[in-house]
Design a protein around this motif. Structure first.
Motif, mmCIF file in Angstrom:
data_model
loop_
_atom_site.group_PDB
_atom_site.id
_atom_site.type_symbol
_atom_site.label_atom_id
_atom_site.label_comp_id
_atom_site.label_asym_id
_atom_site.label_seq_id
_atom_site.Cartn_x
_atom_site.Cartn_y
_atom_site.Cartn_z
ATOM 1 N N PRO A 297 0.818 -1.220 0.000
ATOM 2 C CA PRO A 297 0.000 0.000 0.000
ATOM 3 C C PRO A 297 0.851 1.269 0.000
ATOM 4 C CG PRO A 297 -0.805 -1.558 1.630
ATOM 5 C CD PRO A 297 0.523 -2.086 1.154
ATOM 6 N N LEU A 298 0.303 2.323 -0.631
ATOM 7 C CA LEU A 298 0.947 3.628 -0.631
ATOM 8 C C LEU A 298 0.376 4.485 0.489
ATOM 9 C CD1 LEU A 298 1.008 4.628 -4.416
ATOM 10 C CD2 LEU A 298 2.967 3.976 -3.019
ATOM 11 N N GLU A 299 1.219 5.345 1.071
ATOM 12 C CA GLU A 299 0.778 6.292 2.086
ATOM 13 C C GLU A 299 0.668 7.666 1.430
ATOM 14 O OE1 GLU A 299 -0.311 7.076 6.149
ATOM 15 O OE2 GLU A 299 0.275 5.170 5.241
ATOM 16 N N VAL A 300 -0.561 8.181 1.269
ATOM 17 C CA VAL A 300 -0.785 9.460 0.612
ATOM 18 C C VAL A 300 -1.665 10.333 1.505
ATOM 19 C CG1 VAL A 300 -1.683 10.639 -1.429
ATOM 20 C CG2 VAL A 300 -0.626 8.374 -1.655
ATOM 21 N N HIS A 301 -1.099 11.451 1.979
ATOM 22 C CA HIS A 301 -1.831 12.391 2.843
ATOM 23 C C HIS A 301 -2.455 11.680 4.038
ATOM 24 C CE1 HIS A 301 -1.147 15.431 -0.156
ATOM 25 N NE2 HIS A 301 -1.867 14.796 -1.066
ATOM 26 N N GLY A 302 -1.696 10.751 4.625
ATOM 27 C CA GLY A 302 -2.185 10.052 5.811
ATOM 28 C C GLY A 302 -3.130 8.906 5.531
ATOM 29 N N LYS A 303 -3.403 8.622 4.255
ATOM 30 C CA LYS A 303 -4.303 7.526 3.905
ATOM 31 C C LYS A 303 -3.543 6.427 3.172
ATOM 32 C CE LYS A 303 -8.403 10.482 3.421
ATOM 33 N NZ LYS A 303 -9.499 10.910 2.496
ATOM 34 N N LYS A 304 -3.957 5.179 3.389
ATOM 35 C CA LYS A 304 -3.343 4.047 2.708
ATOM 36 C C LYS A 304 -4.082 3.766 1.402
ATOM 37 C CE LYS A 304 -1.119 1.569 6.518
ATOM 38 N NZ LYS A 304 -0.999 0.271 7.204
ATOM 39 N N ILE A 305 -3.340 3.710 0.303
ATOM 40 C CA ILE A 305 -3.894 3.423 -1.014
ATOM 41 C C ILE A 305 -3.506 2.000 -1.402
ATOM 42 C CG2 ILE A 305 -4.000 4.152 -3.423
ATOM 43 C CD1 ILE A 305 -5.062 6.219 -1.456
ATOM 44 N N THR A 306 -4.501 1.165 -1.663
ATOM 45 C CA THR A 306 -4.230 -0.248 -1.963
ATOM 46 C C THR A 306 -4.221 -0.541 -3.461
ATOM 47 O OG1 THR A 306 -6.595 -0.768 -1.752
ATOM 48 C CG2 THR A 306 -5.225 -0.995 0.228
ATOM 49 N N GLU A 307 -4.660 0.410 -4.289
ATOM 50 C CA GLU A 307 -4.596 0.250 -5.738
ATOM 51 C C GLU A 307 -4.219 1.580 -6.368
ATOM 52 O OE1 GLU A 307 -8.386 -1.036 -7.164
ATOM 53 O OE2 GLU A 307 -9.305 0.930 -6.945
ATOM 54 N N ALA A 308 -3.608 1.494 -7.548
ATOM 55 C CA ALA A 308 -3.127 2.699 -8.222
ATOM 56 C C ALA A 308 -3.302 2.540 -9.726
ATOM 57 C CB ALA A 308 -1.672 2.961 -7.881
ATOM 58 N N PRO A 309 -3.374 3.659 -10.449
ATOM 59 C CA PRO A 309 -3.479 3.588 -11.912
ATOM 60 C C PRO A 309 -2.319 2.794 -12.508
ATOM 61 C CG PRO A 309 -3.944 5.811 -11.153
ATOM 62 C CD PRO A 309 -3.429 5.060 -9.968
ATOM 63 N N SER A 310 -2.639 1.939 -13.475
ATOM 64 C CA SER A 310 -1.625 1.092 -14.102
ATOM 65 C C SER A 310 -1.504 1.305 -15.610
ATOM 66 C CB SER A 310 -1.940 -0.382 -13.846
ATOM 67 O OG SER A 310 -3.231 -0.708 -14.355
ATOM 68 N N LYS A 311 -2.563 1.837 -16.246
ATOM 69 C CA LYS A 311 -2.515 2.032 -17.700
ATOM 70 C C LYS A 311 -3.503 3.117 -18.117
ATOM 71 C CE LYS A 311 -4.282 -1.016 -20.642
ATOM 72 N NZ LYS A 311 -4.475 -2.211 -21.501
ATOM 73 N N ILE A 312 -3.098 3.895 -19.134
ATOM 74 C CA ILE A 312 -3.973 4.910 -19.718
ATOM 75 C C ILE A 312 -4.171 4.559 -21.188
ATOM 76 C CG2 ILE A 312 -4.383 7.383 -20.015
ATOM 77 C CD1 ILE A 312 -2.059 7.895 -18.100
ATOM 78 N N THR A 313 -5.434 4.585 -21.632
ATOM 79 C CA THR A 313 -5.739 4.244 -23.027
ATOM 80 C C THR A 313 -6.545 5.360 -23.666
ATOM 81 O OG1 THR A 313 -5.790 1.875 -22.488
ATOM 82 C CG2 THR A 313 -6.790 2.551 -24.574
ATOM 83 N N TRP A 314 -6.012 5.914 -24.739
ATOM 84 C CA TRP A 314 -6.740 6.897 -25.542
ATOM 85 C C TRP A 314 -7.216 6.221 -26.828
ATOM 86 C CZ3 TRP A 314 -2.295 8.236 -22.886
ATOM 87 C CH2 TRP A 314 -2.386 9.320 -22.007
ATOM 88 N N THR A 315 -8.485 6.414 -27.165
ATOM 89 C CA THR A 315 -9.051 5.813 -28.376
ATOM 90 C C THR A 315 -9.732 6.900 -29.198
ATOM 91 O OG1 THR A 315 -9.450 3.757 -27.148
ATOM 92 C CG2 THR A 315 -10.569 4.002 -29.268
#
Length: 241
Positions: free
Chosen positions: A94-112
């Motif tokens: 997990p990531l620690e962001v502004h005192g909160k734990k993040i368990t998932e994060a962006p992995s891919k961006i798709t433009w169509t």
């Protein structure tokens, strides 16, 4: 073969090499920050996508975000004629962001493409806000897939190596600058510094102007005083006469 013929042949080979290699050297998907991308901060970057085909148009771009440097905030800017989707993935840690734990994060961006295309001889930029940027690396590697309307897919996934020739299909690389104390990226900081610089210049100019005015008034005062003294002397002489 005479000297002039050899020179002409060598020149022709050089020009042909430039023409043949220019597409490989320059026409690839890249990423550049708007302003500065500082470690530990936030930045807006542009994924630049040139069309390197003469008989097809680009209709899709997929950018994979680095799994070894996950970022909690990934916000694409809308691009007219294109739809965008941000996929997320579970984090092994997990990531620690502004005192909160993040368990998932962006992995891919798709433009169509949705009514728009990148035609031959054209390019398109896709802006994205990223953060926080990692503090333990000097660069981020984004692997990208470029899809054409003839179903061809170009894989920009080869990671450039220091001291080695550029790969045939290099992955976009974002270079990170030194960390900032405020951790808000370089754009606002740079603008503030520029504003301060302009303010200092204006103050210096105003000071110079004031000094010049004071000097002029001082010279005028001296001249007026001298004229007064001379007038007094002349008047005294007349009275004596």
């Amino acid at each position: 073969m005479n000297v002039s013929s050899r020179v002409a042949l060598a020149g022709g080979i050089a020009v042909s090499s430039v023409v043949l290699l220019s597409g490989t050297a320059f026409a690839h998907v890249g990423v550049q920050p708007q302003g500065e991308a500082a470690k530990g901060g936030y930045a807006t970057v542009n994924f630049k996508v040139p069309n390197e085909r003469d008989n097809a148009s680009t209709v899709k771009l997929e950018v994979t975000l680095p799994a070894d440097a996950p970022m909690a905030s990934v916000m694409p800017q809308p691009v007219p004629g294109w739809t965008v989707v941000v996929d997320k993935a579970k984090l092994p840690k997990p990531l620690e962001v502004h005192g909160k734990k993040i368990t998932e994060a962006p992995s891919k961006i798709t433009w169509t493409a949705a009514g728009a295309k990148i035609g031959p001889g054209q390019f398109q930029q896709f802006p994205v806000s990223l953060g926080r940027l990692p503090e333990n690396t000097d660069r981020l590697v984004f692997k990208a897939l470029q899809t054409y309307d003839n179903k061809e897919i170009v894989r920009w996934i080869e990671e450039p190596k220091d001291g080695a020739p550029e790969p045939q299909t290099p992955a976009p690389v974002l270079k990170l600058s030194a960390a900032k104390d405020d951790h808000h990226g370089g754009g606002a900081t740079t603008a503030t510094a520029d504003d301060k610089g302009h303010g200092a210049e204006e103050k210096a100019a105003a000071a110079d102007s004031s000094d010049t005015t004071a000097r002029v008034l001082g010279v005028v005062g001296i001249l007026v005083g001298a004229a007064g003294v001379a007038f007094g002397v002349l008047a005294g002489r007349r009275r004596s006469a």
